[in-house]
Scaffold this active site. Structure first.
Site, PDB file in Angstrom:
ATOM      1  N   ASP A  70       0.861  -1.180   0.000  1.00 58.04           N
ATOM      2  CA  ASP A  70       0.000   0.000   0.000  1.00 58.04           C
ATOM      3  C   ASP A  70       0.899   1.231   0.000  1.00 58.04           C
ATOM      4  O   ASP A  70       2.130   1.108  -0.005  1.00 58.04           O
ATOM      5  CB  ASP A  70      -0.947   0.011   1.207  1.00 58.04           C
ATOM      6  CG  ASP A  70      -2.311   0.617   0.857  1.00 58.04           C
ATOM      7  OD1 ASP A  70      -2.320   1.732   0.287  1.00 58.04           O
ATOM      8  OD2 ASP A  70      -3.339  -0.005   1.139  1.00 58.04           O
ATOM      9  N   HIS A 124     -12.695  -0.933  -7.874  1.00 56.32           N
ATOM     10  CA  HIS A 124     -13.925  -0.164  -8.095  1.00 56.32           C
ATOM     11  C   HIS A 124     -13.716   1.325  -7.838  1.00 56.32           C
ATOM     12  O   HIS A 124     -14.553   2.143  -8.226  1.00 56.32           O
ATOM     13  CB  HIS A 124     -15.080  -0.730  -7.254  1.00 56.32           C
ATOM     14  CG  HIS A 124     -15.103  -0.249  -5.830  1.00 56.32           C
ATOM     15  ND1 HIS A 124     -16.261   0.100  -5.183  1.00 56.32           N
ATOM     16  CD2 HIS A 124     -14.104  -0.060  -4.930  1.00 56.32           C
ATOM     17  CE1 HIS A 124     -15.983   0.480  -3.949  1.00 56.32           C
ATOM     18  NE2 HIS A 124     -14.691   0.389  -3.763  1.00 56.32           N
TER      19      HIS A 124
END
Length: 459
Positions: free
Chosen positions: A289, A341
């Site tokens: 991340d 998404h």
């Protein structure tokens, strides 16, 4: 000779709906009674959890859809349109969140006056009463005695810091952005850039939401609190990651090396990675991340034995950068949970292509994300095979929620929720060697698991 047969009059729709409601409610009441659970109630002391699995699926869906349809049938068209376009509904919620009103009101049967709330918030008694009485029509707070406010189950939930942050994000970030969505579409037609959005317009900025949050510590903290709300929802539980895919079988397919390397791309602070490594001893998980996200994550992870054994590790990584580090190259699975998404198609394609340098033949891209229903049909339950997928009709209340989320993704990120066909097209656009395999929607999960195989020989 006269006929004795009686012409049966077709049952009206409202009678059909009444029967569905009556039969379904009886089943719910019976299930609650058998498990010794309290009857459903709006009261502050009533359990705030989700319904048991026996009634949280089809039976509850039938009641919600039938009651909503009956309600809508009985409204005049103008009232129906007004009911679904209530632009003021968020004002009272914004006030409750901004001023922390839910945490002011004492719990249980204790009460607080509109006058006291008006004084503590600076709103004044009259405006406090007007705002909260509107919220009360939505079962948030109640007025047991004139001028006095007490909690309902819903308002009590809003007293937590996480829910306060979640509501402030919704009313002060998402709601203003929604009002600018058409303006953004006109200003930047066809744009897929995260800084050319309704959110950017609402902030009077050319920054994306990521840049805005990253440069504002107060907003960053609020978003972190708000995201914690999702972790409490059973339909987003990490258990669906564990039970929704056959992780154990990966070791059987890798007979020369029983250790399976998983890269959790965008895995935040590692709570899902730890759950996987804890359950499956054949998995080693690398969490990737942004640097500011993974900083200190290893030391903060409760499952320190997994960190010490090297079975959960952390690495700063740019989502769009090529996977070339030795820790990621040759991994068996690259896992994207609720990541893609957030991005428009072009950026999803770039992310998928960025994985290619690290992929060995047969490696898997595992995407766990929202899978929208096809228009007028179903959502996917899953089955082995590229195109053969079992389906089940989606309840209208759930589809309405999904359609709302889809518009929210457009306003905030310039992204969208996708159907299975659109996901498949996305994988193929990234590279024809990405071949969609098994598709599974775990029972009770809001997200669908899509297994994508890297098969370069199939080109």
């Amino acid at each position: 000779m006269a006929s004795n047969s009686v012409c049966q009059i077709p049952e009206s729709r409202i009678i059909q709906l009444a029967r569905i409601i009556s039969e379904s409610v009886a089943k719910i009441d019976e299930a609650l009674s058998e498990q010794g659970l309290e009857p459903l109630s709006f009261d502050d002391g009533a359990p705030a959890g989700y319904l048991p699995s026996e009634v949280s699926g089809g039976v509850r869906d039938a009641v919600i859809d039938a009651t909503a349809e009956l309600h809508d049938l009985l409204l005049e068209p103008l009232h129906l349109i007004k009911a679904y376009s209530g632009s003021n509904n968020s004002v009272c919620m914004q006030a409750i969140a901004r001023y922390g009103i839910a945490s002011m009101v004492p719990p249980g049967d204790q009460m607080m006056s509109f006058a006291d709330i008006g004084k503590r918030t600076g709103l004044g008694e009259q405006m406090a009463a007007r705002l909260l009485r509107h919220a009360m029509t939505m079962r948030v707070f109640r007025e047991p005695e004139p001028g006095l406010v007490a909690h309902t189950k819903a308002s009590r939930l809003l007293a937590s810091p996480e829910m306060t942050a979640w509501m402030r994000i919704g009313t002060e970030e998402m709601w203003p952005a929604a009002t600018k969505m058409l303006d953004a579409l006109e200003k930047w037609p066809g744009s897929q850039e995260p800084n050319e959005t309704a959110y950017s317009l609402s902030q009077n900025s050319m920054q994306s939401i990521y840049e805005t949050i990253g440069s504002n510590p107060e907003k960053s903290a609020r978003f972190a609190w708000a995201m914690a709300v999702w972790a409490t929802r059973p339909d987003y539980s990490p258990s669906h990651v564990i039970n929704g895919y056959d992780w154990a079988a990966l070791g059987n397919q890798n007979s020369h090396n029983h250790l399976i390397k998983v890269v959790d791309v965008g895995g935040a602070r590692g709570h899902v990675a730890a759950a996987l490594a804890q359950r499956f001893p054949n998995l080693d998980v690398l969490v990737q991340d942004m640097e500011m996200v993974v900083a200190g994550a290893a030391a903060a992870l409760p499952e320190q034995h997994l960190v010490r054994a090297g079975r959960v590790r952390f690495e700063a990584h740019d989502l769009f950068a090529a996977q070339t580090t030795s820790s990621a190259v040759g991994a068996d699975v690259f896992f994207f949970r609720w990541i893609l998404h957030n991005w428009a198609d072009k950026h999803c394609v770039a992310t998928l292509r960025a994985q290619i340098p690290a992929l060995k033949p047969g490696a898997r891209i595992l995407v766990m994300d929202t899978c929208m229903p096809e228009p007028g049909v179903d959502y996917y339950l899953g089955e082995k095979g590229e195109d053969v997928v079992k389906t089940r009709a989606i309840p209208l209340w759930m589809e309405r929620d999904l359609r709302s989320e889809d518009l929210n993704m457009g306003a905030i990120f310039n992204s969208r929720e996708r159907t299975l066909r659109e996901w498949k097209a996305l994988f193929t656009e990234a590279d024809p060697a990405f071949v969609l395999g098994a598709v599974t929607k775990p029972e009770g999960s809001a997200l669908t698991v899509m297994e994508v195989m890297w098969l370069p020989s199939s080109n």
